[in-house]
Structures are given as structure tokens and as C-alpha cells.
Design a protein around this motif. Structure first.
Motif, PDB file in Angstrom:
ATOM      1  N   ARG A  12       0.808  -1.227   0.000  1.00 17.45           N
ATOM      2  CA  ARG A  12       0.000   0.000   0.000  1.00 17.45           C
ATOM      3  C   ARG A  12       0.836   1.268   0.000  1.00 17.45           C
ATOM      4  NH1 ARG A  12      -5.065  -1.433   4.092  1.00 17.45           N
ATOM      5  NH2 ARG A  12      -5.699  -3.374   3.031  1.00 17.45           N
ATOM      6  N   THR A  13       2.137   1.134   0.090  1.00 15.71           N
ATOM      7  CA  THR A  13       3.020   2.296   0.013  1.00 15.71           C
ATOM      8  C   THR A  13       4.141   1.995  -0.970  1.00 15.71           C
ATOM      9  OG1 THR A  13       4.345   1.484   1.877  1.00 15.71           O
ATOM     10  CG2 THR A  13       2.543   3.023   2.377  1.00 15.71           C
ATOM     11  N   PRO A  14       4.662   2.999  -1.665  1.00 21.26           N
ATOM     12  CA  PRO A  14       5.743   2.766  -2.630  1.00 21.26           C
ATOM     13  C   PRO A  14       6.973   2.159  -1.959  1.00 21.26           C
ATOM     14  CG  PRO A  14       4.781   4.942  -2.928  1.00 21.26           C
ATOM     15  CD  PRO A  14       4.205   4.389  -1.659  1.00 21.26           C
ATOM     16  N   ARG A  15       7.599   1.218  -2.631  1.00 18.40           N
ATOM     17  CA  ARG A  15       8.755   0.517  -2.067  1.00 18.40           C
ATOM     18  C   ARG A  15      10.041   0.740  -2.847  1.00 18.40           C
ATOM     19  NH1 ARG A  15       6.637  -5.473  -0.128  1.00 18.40           N
ATOM     20  NH2 ARG A  15       4.835  -4.776   1.085  1.00 18.40           N
ATOM     21  N   ALA A  28      15.716   7.145  -6.476  1.00 19.63           N
ATOM     22  CA  ALA A  28      16.692   8.131  -6.009  1.00 19.63           C
ATOM     23  C   ALA A  28      17.519   7.624  -4.838  1.00 19.63           C
ATOM     24  CB  ALA A  28      15.980   9.417  -5.608  1.00 19.63           C
ATOM     25  N   THR A  29      17.031   6.594  -4.137  1.00 17.77           N
ATOM     26  CA  THR A  29      17.740   6.122  -2.947  1.00 17.77           C
ATOM     27  C   THR A  29      18.033   4.631  -2.945  1.00 17.77           C
ATOM     28  OG1 THR A  29      15.632   5.833  -1.768  1.00 17.77           O
ATOM     29  CG2 THR A  29      16.740   7.964  -1.531  1.00 17.77           C
ATOM     30  N   ASP A  30      17.293   3.831  -3.685  1.00 15.22           N
ATOM     31  CA  ASP A  30      17.496   2.385  -3.668  1.00 15.22           C
ATOM     32  C   ASP A  30      18.844   2.003  -4.289  1.00 15.22           C
ATOM     33  OD1 ASP A  30      15.079   2.146  -2.508  1.00 15.22           O
ATOM     34  OD2 ASP A  30      14.205   0.826  -4.020  1.00 15.22           O
ATOM     35  N   GLY A  31      19.335   0.846  -3.887  1.00  9.17           N
ATOM     36  CA  GLY A  31      20.570   0.330  -4.464  1.00  9.17           C
ATOM     37  C   GLY A  31      21.783   0.635  -3.597  1.00  9.17           C
ATOM     38  N   ARG A  32      22.885   0.043  -3.994  1.00 14.97           N
ATOM     39  CA  ARG A  32      24.145   0.267  -3.278  1.00 14.97           C
ATOM     40  C   ARG A  32      25.262   0.378  -4.309  1.00 14.97           C
ATOM     41  NH1 ARG A  32      23.397  -5.354  -3.032  1.00 14.97           N
ATOM     42  NH2 ARG A  32      25.255  -6.564  -3.582  1.00 14.97           N
ATOM     43  N   PRO A  33      26.367   1.031  -3.937  1.00 14.47           N
ATOM     44  CA  PRO A  33      27.475   1.166  -4.897  1.00 14.47           C
ATOM     45  C   PRO A  33      28.016  -0.195  -5.308  1.00 14.47           C
ATOM     46  CG  PRO A  33      27.745   2.680  -3.054  1.00 14.47           C
ATOM     47  CD  PRO A  33      26.610   1.762  -2.687  1.00 14.47           C
ATOM     48  N   ALA A  34      28.381  -0.318  -6.554  1.00 12.08           N
ATOM     49  CA  ALA A  34      29.019  -1.541  -7.044  1.00 12.08           C
ATOM     50  C   ALA A  34      30.373  -1.706  -6.368  1.00 12.08           C
ATOM     51  CB  ALA A  34      29.185  -1.478  -8.555  1.00 12.08           C
ATOM     52  N   PRO A  35      30.883  -2.934  -6.283  1.00  7.79           N
ATOM     53  CA  PRO A  35      32.225  -3.124  -5.710  1.00  7.79           C
ATOM     54  C   PRO A  35      33.236  -2.177  -6.352  1.00  7.79           C
ATOM     55  CG  PRO A  35      31.198  -5.244  -6.135  1.00  7.79           C
ATOM     56  CD  PRO A  35      30.284  -4.212  -6.717  1.00  7.79           C
ATOM     57  N   ARG A  36      34.124  -1.667  -5.523  1.00 11.75           N
ATOM     58  CA  ARG A  36      35.056  -0.643  -5.982  1.00 11.75           C
ATOM     59  C   ARG A  36      35.888  -1.123  -7.173  1.00 11.75           C
ATOM     60  NH1 ARG A  36      37.523   4.015  -4.611  1.00 11.75           N
ATOM     61  NH2 ARG A  36      39.745   4.229  -5.038  1.00 11.75           N
ATOM     62  N   TRP A  37      36.356  -2.366  -7.120  1.00 12.61           N
ATOM     63  CA  TRP A  37      37.194  -2.867  -8.205  1.00 12.61           C
ATOM     64  C   TRP A  37      36.427  -2.927  -9.511  1.00 12.61           C
ATOM     65  CZ3 TRP A  37      35.749  -7.088 -10.981  1.00 12.61           C
ATOM     66  CH2 TRP A  37      34.788  -7.942 -10.413  1.00 12.61           C
ATOM     67  N   LEU A  38      35.118  -3.294  -9.409  1.00  8.17           N
ATOM     68  CA  LEU A  38      34.301  -3.375 -10.616  1.00  8.17           C
ATOM     69  C   LEU A  38      34.043  -1.985 -11.188  1.00  8.17           C
ATOM     70  CD1 LEU A  38      32.636  -5.118 -12.545  1.00  8.17           C
ATOM     71  CD2 LEU A  38      30.700  -4.891 -10.974  1.00  8.17           C
ATOM     72  N   ALA A  39      33.754  -1.025 -10.311  1.00  9.14           N
ATOM     73  CA  ALA A  39      33.520   0.345 -10.775  1.00  9.14           C
ATOM     74  C   ALA A  39      34.771   0.914 -11.441  1.00  9.14           C
ATOM     75  CB  ALA A  39      33.086   1.224  -9.609  1.00  9.14           C
ATOM     76  N   ALA A  87      13.273  -1.221  -9.084  1.00  9.99           N
ATOM     77  CA  ALA A  87      13.653   0.175  -8.847  1.00  9.99           C
ATOM     78  C   ALA A  87      14.273   0.777 -10.095  1.00  9.99           C
ATOM     79  CB  ALA A  87      14.612   0.260  -7.667  1.00  9.99           C
ATOM     80  N   ASN A  88      15.075  -0.025 -10.792  1.00  5.03           N
ATOM     81  CA  ASN A  88      15.692   0.433 -12.034  1.00  5.03           C
ATOM     82  C   ASN A  88      14.618   0.758 -13.068  1.00  5.03           C
ATOM     83  OD1 ASN A  88      17.772   1.098 -13.733  1.00  5.03           O
ATOM     84  ND2 ASN A  88      18.587  -0.964 -13.926  1.00  5.03           N
ATOM     85  N   LEU A  89      13.618  -0.110 -13.171  1.00  6.32           N
ATOM     86  CA  LEU A  89      12.519   0.115 -14.112  1.00  6.32           C
ATOM     87  C   LEU A  89      11.713   1.344 -13.723  1.00  6.32           C
ATOM     88  CD1 LEU A  89      10.944  -1.016 -16.562  1.00  6.32           C
ATOM     89  CD2 LEU A  89       9.604  -2.361 -14.937  1.00  6.32           C
ATOM     90  N   ASN A  90      11.528   1.537 -12.422  1.00  4.66           N
ATOM     91  CA  ASN A  90      10.739   2.671 -11.938  1.00  4.66           C
ATOM     92  C   ASN A  90      11.416   4.003 -12.231  1.00  4.66           C
ATOM     93  OD1 ASN A  90       8.383   3.616 -10.647  1.00  4.66           O
ATOM     94  ND2 ASN A  90       9.484   3.871  -8.716  1.00  4.66           N
ATOM     95  N   ALA A  91      12.718   3.964 -12.517  1.00  6.55           N
ATOM     96  CA  ALA A  91      13.448   5.201 -12.798  1.00  6.55           C
ATOM     97  C   ALA A  91      13.272   5.677 -14.236  1.00  6.55           C
ATOM     98  CB  ALA A  91      14.939   4.994 -12.509  1.00  6.55           C
ATOM     99  N   LEU A  92      12.618   4.874 -15.074  1.00 10.07           N
ATOM    100  CA  LEU A  92      12.395   5.285 -16.461  1.00 10.07           C
ATOM    101  C   LEU A  92      11.443   6.476 -16.501  1.00 10.07           C
ATOM    102  CD1 LEU A  92      12.808   4.746 -19.485  1.00 10.07           C
ATOM    103  CD2 LEU A  92      10.865   3.176 -19.388  1.00 10.07           C
ATOM    104  N   SER A  93      11.897   7.568 -17.063  1.00 10.60           N
ATOM    105  CA  SER A  93      11.105   8.803 -17.077  1.00 10.60           C
ATOM    106  C   SER A  93      10.137   8.818 -18.259  1.00 10.60           C
ATOM    107  CB  SER A  93      12.024  10.027 -17.167  1.00 10.60           C
ATOM    108  OG  SER A  93      12.917  10.069 -16.077  1.00 10.60           O
TER     109      SER A  93
END
Length: 459
Positions: free
Chosen positions: A45-48, A52-63, A240-246
């Protein structure tokens, strides 16, 4: 050298190849969709998913690897090499179905974009050879490849990509000479010229909004776990990635062409349509009538999907106007914007249908293309060392697994689409409309599910 089956005759095979009763599959899918909607309505019943805030940074070596200049250069080099190899086969190869250019164009590029974009993110944007060529021209002229000389008109949105996508599916599914080198080379030449001219005029925005293959890849990549926030690579939930599509103009047209053309591909192979073309006096009495009928059917499928989706979304309950406007004109404008707002929910459905329709085609003809790619000039050469390989038909030898995978792809795609639309609806609609405001979307999804599975079994 193995012979390749005619490329237009791809897809899921006939109903006899699917050891699942059609009635059971359709009833089960509709039930799963309805139950999932009820569960969502009661428990969600509430957005999940906040992009803008979901997710975490990729591993440093991968980035560090992905963001390094050499990695970008390597990706561009791969794109240029594949383009050059395909061009070699297209320009100097023989006009035969054994020419690997057809498989590279119809299978590796068109179908392969889906699995690679799901796995790696917007992969075509990274390897797009036309971006690389545009970058080289900009370096030589001293201009900025990101900007161009003109500002891309916002009102155009994704409309150029929608036109390009329709031109491709028309070539693949309707045009009677789609496996002759001359017409396909001409199509590719026009595509390359249009992209390079647009890139010079409008910069990178042109490729993001107008390149049909890049737009397709980037849409599918919204269901991957890879995204960027403030320039940083992050790992994020696909929802969350899909929800970011404008929302943007032309986005509905893009998903309608992708969805509608896949549905038409199944319908075009069905006994119902073939019988109509072979027995209807209006068709049999005119030499070009079947071709005209296919054109109208393809256009009708794409337009129908777009109109049905627009109607289903515009009938939803609607949230408050942030500008506090009143009157019927303001209400109508807000409702006509809703199809763009909910268009992202069609992306997982498209992916589900691609899995159902092209899985065997991609797996088997893709291997055959790799074998033939070793001989781009069709002279018996083995430049890549793959000519002695053989196609693995493992999927075709397991029809029950294949059938459940295809039906599962459709069902999972629709369920994810319901979740995506529900997430957007509860963020947009007033609380009193959280349930009733989505009923038209549920009816639309049920219709798409039943219709899609019917075509799956009818082909």
C-alpha cells in the motif's frame, strides 16, 4: 556447411510442439495475474522502490574497471569489429541464406540485445559503433560529440526510435525480400546515414532517443541490476531500475511497436491467418493482396496495442494536479499524460514475449550464425576457427522444459508488469483510488496475457 532455415520462419513452433494444454496455460496465467494483483492491493500500500535512494554502490574494483578509459575503448573496439565483419559479409559476401550477415543482423543484433542487456545493462550504448564513428568525426572537426550543433527537440522524444523500430520489424516480418542482400544492405545504409547525421546535429541525445537498437537495449536494461546515480555505478533492484524510467513523448509508441510486432509474428504464423490468406477471395484474387494484408495486420497490431494501453491507463483513477489547475482541459491533459507514466510496465511484458517467441531461434540460429561467421565471403574459409562446430539442439530435444519456459516467460513478464504498474499507481493516485483506480489496468493486463498465450499456442 549447414544450411540455415529461412530467417523469417522463426519463433515458437506450432502448438503441437508445446506439450501443455492451451486452456490450462491460459487459465493458470490469468489466475496467477489476478491473484498477484489482489495480493499487491492488500499487502503493498506504500511505494517501495525509490530510484533516487534504492541500491548500493558496485564493488570498488568493478567500478574502477567499468569506468576506466581502456574499458570504454575496448567496448567501442568490439562494436567496430563486429560492424566491420558484418559489413564485409554484406558487401563482398554472396547473396545466399548461408551468408552470416543475415544471422548477425536478425539474430545477434535484434534478438541478442535482450539477453545481453538483461545481463550487462545498456550494452548497445557501450558498443554502439555509430557512436564511435560520430566521436571520431567530432574529434577531427574539433566539436563536442555530446552536444552537436542543435538542441534535440523535447517534443520529439522517442518518436524517431519508434519509427526506426517499426521500419525494422516491417523489414523482418513483412517485406518479402528480407533475406536478400540488396534490400537489407539498403536498409542498413539508410539507418547508418540517419544516425550519423542526427548524431552530428543533436549529439549523444540523438542516439539515446532516436537509435532504435540503443533505445531497445536501454529499455530492456531497465530490468538489469546495473544503473548509474550521479555518475556512479550501482547495483539496484530491477523494479527500482525500471521505476526510474522517465515518461517522454513517443515512449508508448516504442513499447507498442515492440509488443505489437512480436504478437503479429506469432499471429502471422498461425493457421487462422494462413488459412485467411489462402482461401479468402479478396486475397486470392489479387497478386499483392497477401502482402498488403500483412502490412495492415502488422500496423494494426502495433496501433491496437498502443490504443488499448492508452485507454486502459487513461481510465485509471488520477492523482492531484501539482499545479492545482482545474477544469476539463486540465483533467484531460493529465489523463493523456498517463500512458507515458505507465509505459514502463510494458517493458517486462515485452521481455517475456521475447523469451517465449525467440528463445529457440536465438539459441540455435545464433550458434549457426557463429559457425557461418567464420566464412563471411561464403568461399569455404574458416577465418575464426568456428566452421567445424555444430549446432546444439538441446532445447529442441526437451520440448516440455521449453514449453514451460516459454509460458513461464509470458506469465512472469506480466506479473512483473503488474507490480511495476501497481508501484507507480500507489505513488501517483489518491489513497481512495489505490484499488479501484487500477481495475482498468488489471483488465488490460488480463487481456494481454490471455491474448498473448493464445497466439503462443496458435502459431
Amino acid at each position: 556447411m549447414q544450411l540455415i532455415v529461412p530467417l523469417p520462419m522463426h519463433g515458437i513452433g506450432g502448438a503441437k510442439d508445446l506439450p501443455i494444454p492451451a486452456e490450462v496455460a491460459i487459465a493458470g496465467a490469468v489466475a496467477a495475474l489476478t491473484v498477484s494483483f489482489i495480493v499487491l492491493a492488500l499487502a503493498w500500500r506504500t511505494p517501495r522502490y525509490d530510484p533516487a535512494t534504492d541500491g548500493r554502490p558496485a564493488p570498488r574494483w568493478l567500478a574502477l574497471v567499468v569506468d576506466s578509459p581502456w574499458f570504454a575503448a575496448l567496448a567501442r573496439t568490439v562494436g567496430l569489429l563486429v560492424l566491420g565483419w558484418a559489413a564485409l559479409a554484406a558487401v563482398l559476401g554472396q547473396d545466399l541464406l548461408t551468408n552470416p550477415f543475415f544471422g548477425m543482423f536478425y539474430v545477434w543484433l535484434w534478438v541478442g540485445l535482450v539477453p545481453f542487456s538483461l545481463l550487462l545493462g545498456p550494452v548497445y550504448k557501450a558498443i554502439n559503433p555509430l557512436r564511435t564513428i560520430n566521436l571520431a568525426f567530432a574529434k577531427l572537426s574539433g566539436s563536442d560529440p555530446e552536444v552537436g550543433v542543435l538542441r534535440y527537440p523535447e517534443r520529439l522524444g522517442y518518436w524517431p526510435a519508434a519509427v526506426g523500430l517499426f521500419a525494422f520489424v516491417w523489414l523482418e516480418l513483412v517485406y518479402p525480400y528480407s533475406t536478400e542482400l540488396g534490400p537489407v544492405r539498403l536498409w542498413c545504409a539508410v539507418y547508418v546515414a540517419a544516425m550519423l547525421l542526427g548524431g552530428a546535429l543533436f549529439g549523444s541525445t540523438w542516439f539515446e532517443r532516436a537509435d532504435p537498437f540503443e533505445v531497445y537495449s536501454s529499455l530492456v536494461a531497465r530490468l538489469s541490476v546495473w544503473a548509474r546515480r550521479d555518475g556512479r555505478l550501482i547495483i539496484v533492484s530491477p523494479l527500482a531500475n525500471l521505476n526510474a524510467l522517465s515518461p517522454a513523448p513517443g515512449l508508448v509508441a516504442v513499447v507498442a511497436v515492440l509488443f505489437g510486432s512480436t504478437a503479429f509474428d506469432s499471429f502471422g504464423d498461425s493457421a487462422l491467418w494462413i488459412r485467411f490468406l489462402q482461401t479468402n477471395p479478396l486475397v486470392t484474387g489479387w497478386d499483392n493482396a497477401a502482402y498488403v494484408a500483412d502490412n495492415l495486420a502488422l500496423l494494426g497490431f502495433c496501433v491496437s496495442v498502443g490504443l488499448l494501453f492508452a485507454l486502459g491507463t487513461m481510465l485509471t483513477g488520477i492523482g492531484p494536479d501539482p499545479e492545482n489547475r482545474t477544469g476539463w482541459r486540465a483533467a484531460l491533459e493529465r489523463r493523456t499524460h498517463l500512458p507515458q507514466v505507465f509505459a514502463h510496465a510494458i517493458v517486462p511484458i515485452i521481455v517475456g514475449y521475447i523469451v517465449a517467441h525467440y528463445l529457440t531461434y536465438w539459441f540455435e540460429v545464433g550458434q549457426d550464425t557463429l559457425i557461418k561467421a567464420s566464412d563471411p565471403l561464403t568461399t569455404g574459409a574458416d577465418y575464426l576457427g568456428t566452421a567445424d562446430l555444430s549446432v546444439n539442439y538441446w532445447l529442441s530435444y526437451h520440448p516440455t522444459l521449453l514449453a514451460w519456459t516459454k509460458v513461464g516467460g509470458v506469465v512472469v513478464g506480466h506479473v512483473v508488469g503488474v507490480i511495476a504498474s501497481h508501484e507507480r499507481a500507489i505513488a501517483l493516485l489518491p489513497k481512495r483510488y489505490h484499488l479501484t483506480g487500477q481495475l482498468s489496468l488489471l483488465v488490460l493486463m488480463v487481456f494481454f496475457t490471455a491474448g498473448g498465450l493464445f497466439l503462443l499456442f496458435a502459431a
